[in-house]
Write an enzyme that holds these catalytic residues in place. Structure first.
Site, short mmCIF file in Angstrom:
data_model
loop_
_atom_site.label_atom_id
_atom_site.label_comp_id
_atom_site.label_asym_id
_atom_site.label_seq_id
_atom_site.Cartn_x
_atom_site.Cartn_y
_atom_site.Cartn_z
N PRO A 134 35.80 -62.21 42.95
CG PRO A 134 33.53 -61.66 42.85
CD PRO A 134 34.87 -61.09 43.16
CD GLU B 52 27.15 -54.09 41.75
OE1 GLU B 52 27.48 -55.03 41.01
OE2 GLU B 52 26.35 -54.21 42.69
NE ARG C 143 48.12 -72.31 59.08
CZ ARG C 143 48.23 -73.63 58.94
NH1 ARG C 143 48.38 -74.14 57.74
NH2 ARG C 143 48.20 -74.43 59.97
CG ASP D 160 47.91 -78.50 58.18
OD1 ASP D 160 47.68 -79.26 59.13
OD2 ASP D 160 48.30 -77.32 58.31
N1 SAM Z 1 29.97 -57.35 40.95
C1 SAM Z 1 31.04 -58.26 41.32
C2 SAM Z 1 30.82 -59.59 40.64
O1 SAM Z 1 29.66 -60.03 40.55
O2 SAM Z 1 31.80 -60.23 40.21
C3 SAM Z 1 31.07 -58.50 42.81
C4 SAM Z 1 31.60 -57.35 43.60
S1 SAM Z 1 31.73 -57.72 45.31
C5 SAM Z 1 30.18 -57.20 45.94
C6 SAM Z 1 32.82 -56.45 45.91
C7 SAM Z 1 34.26 -56.88 46.10
O3 SAM Z 1 34.33 -57.92 47.03
C8 SAM Z 1 34.99 -57.38 44.89
O4 SAM Z 1 35.51 -56.33 44.11
C9 SAM Z 1 36.09 -58.23 45.49
O5 SAM Z 1 37.22 -57.45 45.86
C10 SAM Z 1 35.45 -58.75 46.76
N2 SAM Z 1 34.97 -60.15 46.69
C11 SAM Z 1 33.68 -60.56 46.78
N3 SAM Z 1 33.58 -61.88 46.71
C12 SAM Z 1 34.85 -62.35 46.58
C13 SAM Z 1 35.40 -63.66 46.44
N4 SAM Z 1 34.64 -64.74 46.42
N5 SAM Z 1 36.76 -63.78 46.35
C14 SAM Z 1 37.55 -62.68 46.35
N6 SAM Z 1 37.07 -61.42 46.45
C15 SAM Z 1 35.74 -61.25 46.57
#
Ligand code: SAM
Length: 235
Positions: free
Chosen positions: A89, A116, A154, A169
């Protein structure tokens, strides 16, 4: 293209990679999916791949060793250099432009985090590209990896037939990077609503003009951020 996914939940991918365009692309030899369970590489005698965070706090953190060894083993399976991507994220926001760029890679290696997140040191060592699918937090990187795979595959030449071409698109070059125009099909009248006359007339230049105008209008209304200042003046 070869796409490797390193995950703790490989079973989540079965339905998505096994259906529709993603499955067809593999059957046509355009892409090869390889799923690797990171847990297979842990040297922990209890099969653990996570541990409590230093400094305290809630949740668990994915440890360095299993992921590092998994990447090394998987990369050795094929001489093509992989573009390493960690789904996060905190990464750069995923866009159509990034999908276009990745569609010409020979090999992608996607890493899905969980809990986490992943110990920062292994991310530093792997020096991957980090990509986010949006400003919200999911439980794991599996769904983000599937989103990225779908958007990229795609766009690989030959995956979509001419009838399905992605070039017009929304966000794509053929749509001027704006939103797509509205689409209609049979019947001509439905619940008292008629298809716009211009689409029935057969005048292709007029149809094109109408579609462009519609695309710009709805972009201005729904996503004005997509219009550059210059484009805005033309509306
Ligand atoms: N503690 C982290 C933070 O607040 O940045 C969030 C961890 S999340 C619960 C667990 C995993 O989900 C991350 O390591 C990532 O691989 C994935 N993930 C969650 N949200 C994501 C997003 N919006 N885009 C890409 N990967 C995501």
């Amino acid at each position: 293209m070869r796409i490797d996914v390193l995950t703790l939940f490989a079973e989540m991918f079965t339905g998505v990679l096994g259906a529709s365009i993603l499955a067809r692309a593999q059957a046509a030899g355009k892409v090869d999916y390889h799923l690797t369970d990171i847990r297979r590489f842990t040297t922990n005698k209890h099969g653990k791949v996570d541990d409590r965070p230093f400094g305290g706090g809630p949740g668990m953190v994915m440890t360095c060793q299993p992921l590092w060894d998994a990447v090394a083993a998987v990369e050795q399976e094929d001489p093509r250099k992989a573009t390493r991507i960690v789904m996060s994220p905190q990464g750069e926001p995923f866009t159509q432009r990034i999908a276009e760029e990745l569609a010409s890679a020979e090999r992608l290696l996607l890493i899905a985090g969980h809990y986490e997140g992943i110990d920062e040191r292994v991310i530093e060592r792997l020096a991957p590209r980090q990509i986010s699918i949006g400003d919200y937090v999911l439980s794991g990187g599996e769904l983000p990896a599937m989103v990225l795979i779908d958007a990229v595959v795609r766009l690989i030449p030959g995956v979509l037939g001419d009838d399905e071409s992605a070039i017009h698109d929304s966000f794509s070059p053929g749509a001027g990077r704006l939103l797509d125009h509205p689409h209609y099909t049979r019947p001509r009248a439905w619940q008292g609503m008629e298809v716009p006359d211009v689409l029935i007339g057969g005048d292709h230049a007029e149809i094109e003009k109408w579609r462009k105008a519609q695309a710009r209008q709805r972009t201005k209304k729904l996503r004005p951020d997509l219009l550059t200042d210059h484009e805005d003046e033309d509306i």
